[in-house]
Scaffold this motif. Structure first.
Motif, PDB file in Angstrom:
ATOM      1  N   ALA A  33       0.831  -1.203   0.000  1.00 30.59           N
ATOM      2  CA  ALA A  33       0.000   0.000   0.000  1.00 30.59           C
ATOM      3  C   ALA A  33       0.869   1.258   0.000  1.00 30.59           C
ATOM      4  CB  ALA A  33      -0.938   0.004   1.203  1.00 30.59           C
ATOM      5  N   SER A  94       2.517  13.443  -8.257  1.00 27.06           N
ATOM      6  CA  SER A  94       1.990  12.672  -7.123  1.00 27.06           C
ATOM      7  C   SER A  94       0.566  13.127  -6.856  1.00 27.06           C
ATOM      8  CB  SER A  94       2.847  12.893  -5.863  1.00 27.06           C
ATOM      9  OG  SER A  94       2.650  14.214  -5.387  1.00 27.06           O
ATOM     10  N   THR A  95      -0.170  12.316  -6.120  1.00 30.32           N
ATOM     11  CA  THR A  95      -1.538  12.721  -5.778  1.00 30.32           C
ATOM     12  C   THR A  95      -1.509  13.943  -4.874  1.00 30.32           C
ATOM     13  OG1 THR A  95      -2.457  10.549  -6.158  1.00 30.32           O
ATOM     14  CG2 THR A  95      -3.625  11.948  -4.578  1.00 30.32           C
ATOM     15  N   THR A  96      -0.549  13.993  -3.965  1.00 30.95           N
ATOM     16  CA  THR A  96      -0.446  15.156  -3.074  1.00 30.95           C
ATOM     17  C   THR A  96      -0.311  16.432  -3.906  1.00 30.95           C
ATOM     18  OG1 THR A  96       0.587  13.768  -1.401  1.00 30.95           O
ATOM     19  CG2 THR A  96       0.870  16.137  -1.148  1.00 30.95           C
ATOM     20  N   HIS A 123      -6.168   9.863   3.736  1.00 27.44           N
ATOM     21  CA  HIS A 123      -4.759  10.266   3.689  1.00 27.44           C
ATOM     22  C   HIS A 123      -4.757  11.792   3.606  1.00 27.44           C
ATOM     23  CE1 HIS A 123      -0.876  11.044   1.736  1.00 27.44           C
ATOM     24  NE2 HIS A 123      -0.488   9.819   2.018  1.00 27.44           N
ATOM     25  N   ALA A 125      -3.403  13.783   1.839  1.00 26.71           N
ATOM     26  CA  ALA A 125      -3.360  14.341   0.474  1.00 26.71           C
ATOM     27  C   ALA A 125      -4.717  14.870   0.029  1.00 26.71           C
ATOM     28  CB  ALA A 125      -2.877  13.272  -0.508  1.00 26.71           C
ATOM     29  N   ASN A 175      -6.549   3.727   3.223  1.00 21.24           N
ATOM     30  CA  ASN A 175      -5.210   3.143   3.129  1.00 21.24           C
ATOM     31  C   ASN A 175      -4.757   2.540   4.457  1.00 21.24           C
ATOM     32  OD1 ASN A 175      -4.859   5.725   4.302  1.00 21.24           O
ATOM     33  ND2 ASN A 175      -2.723   5.785   3.699  1.00 21.24           N
ATOM     34  N   ASP A 200     -10.526  10.206  -3.558  1.00 24.79           N
ATOM     35  CA  ASP A 200      -9.162   9.684  -3.535  1.00 24.79           C
ATOM     36  C   ASP A 200      -9.233   8.179  -3.778  1.00 24.79           C
ATOM     37  OD1 ASP A 200      -6.742   8.562  -2.930  1.00 24.79           O
ATOM     38  OD2 ASP A 200      -6.388   9.779  -1.153  1.00 24.79           O
ATOM     39  N   VAL A 202      -6.582   6.324  -4.509  1.00 23.50           N
ATOM     40  CA  VAL A 202      -5.201   5.814  -4.476  1.00 23.50           C
ATOM     41  C   VAL A 202      -5.128   4.407  -3.873  1.00 23.50           C
ATOM     42  CG1 VAL A 202      -2.894   6.206  -3.520  1.00 23.50           C
ATOM     43  CG2 VAL A 202      -4.193   8.129  -4.411  1.00 23.50           C
ATOM     44  N   ALA A 203      -5.887   4.176  -2.797  1.00 23.76           N
ATOM     45  CA  ALA A 203      -5.800   2.873  -2.127  1.00 23.76           C
ATOM     46  C   ALA A 203      -6.732   1.837  -2.755  1.00 23.76           C
ATOM     47  CB  ALA A 203      -6.120   3.035  -0.633  1.00 23.76           C
ATOM     48  N   SER A 223      -2.576   7.137  -7.776  1.00 20.72           N
ATOM     49  CA  SER A 223      -1.114   7.219  -7.921  1.00 20.72           C
ATOM     50  C   SER A 223      -0.613   5.971  -8.631  1.00 20.72           C
ATOM     51  CB  SER A 223      -0.448   7.332  -6.545  1.00 20.72           C
ATOM     52  OG  SER A 223      -0.896   8.482  -5.868  1.00 20.72           O
ATOM     53  N   TYR A 225       2.309   4.771  -8.972  1.00 21.85           N
ATOM     54  CA  TYR A 225       3.377   3.970  -8.355  1.00 21.85           C
ATOM     55  C   TYR A 225       2.815   2.953  -7.363  1.00 21.85           C
ATOM     56  CZ  TYR A 225       3.266   6.827  -4.080  1.00 21.85           C
ATOM     57  OH  TYR A 225       2.877   7.443  -2.920  1.00 21.85           O
ATOM     58  N   LYS A 226       1.507   3.018  -7.134  1.00 24.01           N
ATOM     59  CA  LYS A 226       0.871   1.959  -6.330  1.00 24.01           C
ATOM     60  C   LYS A 226       0.092   1.008  -7.228  1.00 24.01           C
ATOM     61  CE  LYS A 226       0.376   5.242  -2.594  1.00 24.01           C
ATOM     62  NZ  LYS A 226       1.014   5.047  -1.303  1.00 24.01           N
ATOM     63  N   ALA A 233       1.185  10.221 -10.879  1.00 25.59           N
ATOM     64  CA  ALA A 233      -0.196  10.127 -10.404  1.00 25.59           C
ATOM     65  C   ALA A 233      -1.105  10.828 -11.407  1.00 25.59           C
ATOM     66  CB  ALA A 233      -0.315  10.792  -9.033  1.00 25.59           C
TER      67      ALA A 233
END
Ligand SMILES: Cc1ncc(COP(=O)(O)O)c(C=O)c1O
Length: 416
Positions: A33, A94-96, A123, A125, A175, A200, A202-203, A223, A225-226, A233
């Motif tokens: 994660a 990145s998502t942030t 998160h 972000a 997450n 979001d 991302v997770a 994102s 990279y996950k 992202a």
């Protein structure tokens, strides 16, 4: 035969694992994660870009033409992956960073006294950048988790929605707790109140197929990279909403490029060019498991994720069954392995131990787990936890073999 009538085969875990060089390092890896491993199809594309066409994309010479082709291919495939249109996908570092940029871009949607709803499950972000808009006169309200279930409850959202609500920001999946939220239902509620949603994902995106059109979300972040890709992202935004955003790019980038107009710059070229490597990987998994090619890339990706979901459900059940045998363990979130209910991201607390004590003990058996708040910092307060110590998190993805889960269980069994 329609897709829904076909029997889904089991995921060939050895086949998928053969794509990931990092899996050969001897460790059983449970920090997925945080960032997933990358298949060789992605690595090869980064290398090819940097070896063969490391120039500014564009121009009438071969390397520039091919570089532009790779960048455009990435934009097109990423959009197709999530069932978006090409101009609706903003690719950023990145998502942030992407949420930060969007929190500025959405300025025309807010007036003083308008309201934004954020959660204490997210998160940071998808939280901090929106909360900081208070400086512009916007009121920020917090949709808080039920501290016992660690769930966001729709009834609590209803109590916060009002005629000044402009935006509801929430996660598709936690997450930390791994629970999947009903995005379509929450979005429908927000829309009925006249508000937009910023989700979001991302997770969620590493585990299940995302279809932004079916969910009817206004904005959706993830994102890469996950999701087995390079460190990049994206944010999806509905075209008409992107066009109403305040441009964040050069003034001469026009409405014919709605996503680029809102992006604060270009993402790194070699990483962007490697994004189709994620698709190469999904295509390989698809053709290994299914005889018939589906109609579209988006459908093939959905089929691949259905394989992932079924495998994840099995490894989740094994791990949850084990945790249930440990009376001193408190699982954070749903004790339910169903793929529709959760991602295989598990956080827990151990009676009489600090969370920070567990990872070094597991590492002795080459089992990689982590503790902390995982930037869901605000969630630590309702859980009654010190954010510096946080929870113990073990997170799996589709390439996690049952043998790895058994190694995790054996390592934890020595400790608990
Ligand atoms: C749910 C969730 N949202 C957002 C982020 C932030 O993503 P990025 O590192 O791309 O800024 C993370 C990273 O861990 C995350 O897990």
């Amino acid at each position: 035969m329609p897709t829904s009538d076909r029997v889904t085969p089991e995921l060939d875990v050895n086949f998928v694992r053969s794509f990931f060089p990092n899996l050969n390092d001897g460790w059983a890896f449970f920090e997925n994660a945080g960032g997933s491993y990358v298949p060789k199809t992605v690595i090869e594309r980064v290398t090819a870009y940097m070896t063969e066409m490391q120039v500014q994309p564009g121009g009438v010479f071969e390397s520039g033409r091919r570089a532009a082709e790779k960048r455009d291919e990435a934009q097109r495939l990423v959009a197709e992956m999530i069932n978006a249109d090409e101009g609706e996908v903003i690719i950023g570092p990145s998502t942030t960073t992407n949420v930060y940029v969007m929190s500025h871009a959405l300025a025309p949607f807010f007036e003083a006294g308008d309201e934004i709803i954020v959660t204490n499950l997210d998160h940071e972000a998808n939280s901090g950048a929106w909360r900081r808009l208070e400086r512009t006169g916007v009121t920020v309200k917090e949709w808080r988790v039920n501290p016992d279930s660690v769930e966001l409850e729709i009834g609590d959202l209803d109590a916060l929605l009002g005629e000044r609500t402009r935006l509801v920001c929430f996660p598709h999946c936690s997450n930390v707790a791994g629970g999947i939220n009903d995005v379509a239902a929450i979005t429908a509620r927000a829309h009925a109140a006249g508000a937009m949603v910023f989700v979001d994902g991302v997770a969620y995106a590493p585990h299940r197929a995302v279809d932004v059109k079916t969910l009817d979300v206004d904005f959706y972040a993830m994102s890469f990279y996950k999701v087995y890709g390079p460190h990049l992202a994206m944010v999806y935004g509905k075209r008409d909403l992107l066009l109403r955003c305040e441009p964040q790019n050069h003034f001469f980038i026009g409405e014919d490029r709605p996503a680029l107009r809102v992006n604060a710059g270009y993402p790194p070229h070699e990483s962007t060019a490697a994004l189709p490597g994620i698709v190469d990987y999904f295509e390989a998994v698809h053709s290994h498991h299914f005889d018939e090619p589906e109609n579209s890339l988006n459908q093939r990706i959905k089929r691949v994720f259905s394989l992932f979901a079924a495998h994840e459900e099995k490894i989740s059940a094994r791990f949850l069954d084990f945790l249930a045998t440990k009376p001193g363990v408190r699982l954070i979130g749903r004790n339910n392995p169903r793929a529709a209910s959760r991602a295989p991201t598990f956080s827990f607390l151990v009676e009489g131990m600090k969370s920070a004590e567990l990872p070094p003990l597991a590492a002795k058996n080459q089992v990689a787990i982590k503790n902390g708040n995982f930037y869901a910092y605000r969630l630590m307060e309702p859980l009654g936890l010190d954010p510096a110590d946080g929870v113990v998190r073990t997170s799996m993805v589709h390439y996690t073999a049952m043998e790895d889960v058994d190694r995790l269980i054996a390592a934890l069994d020595e400790i608990l």
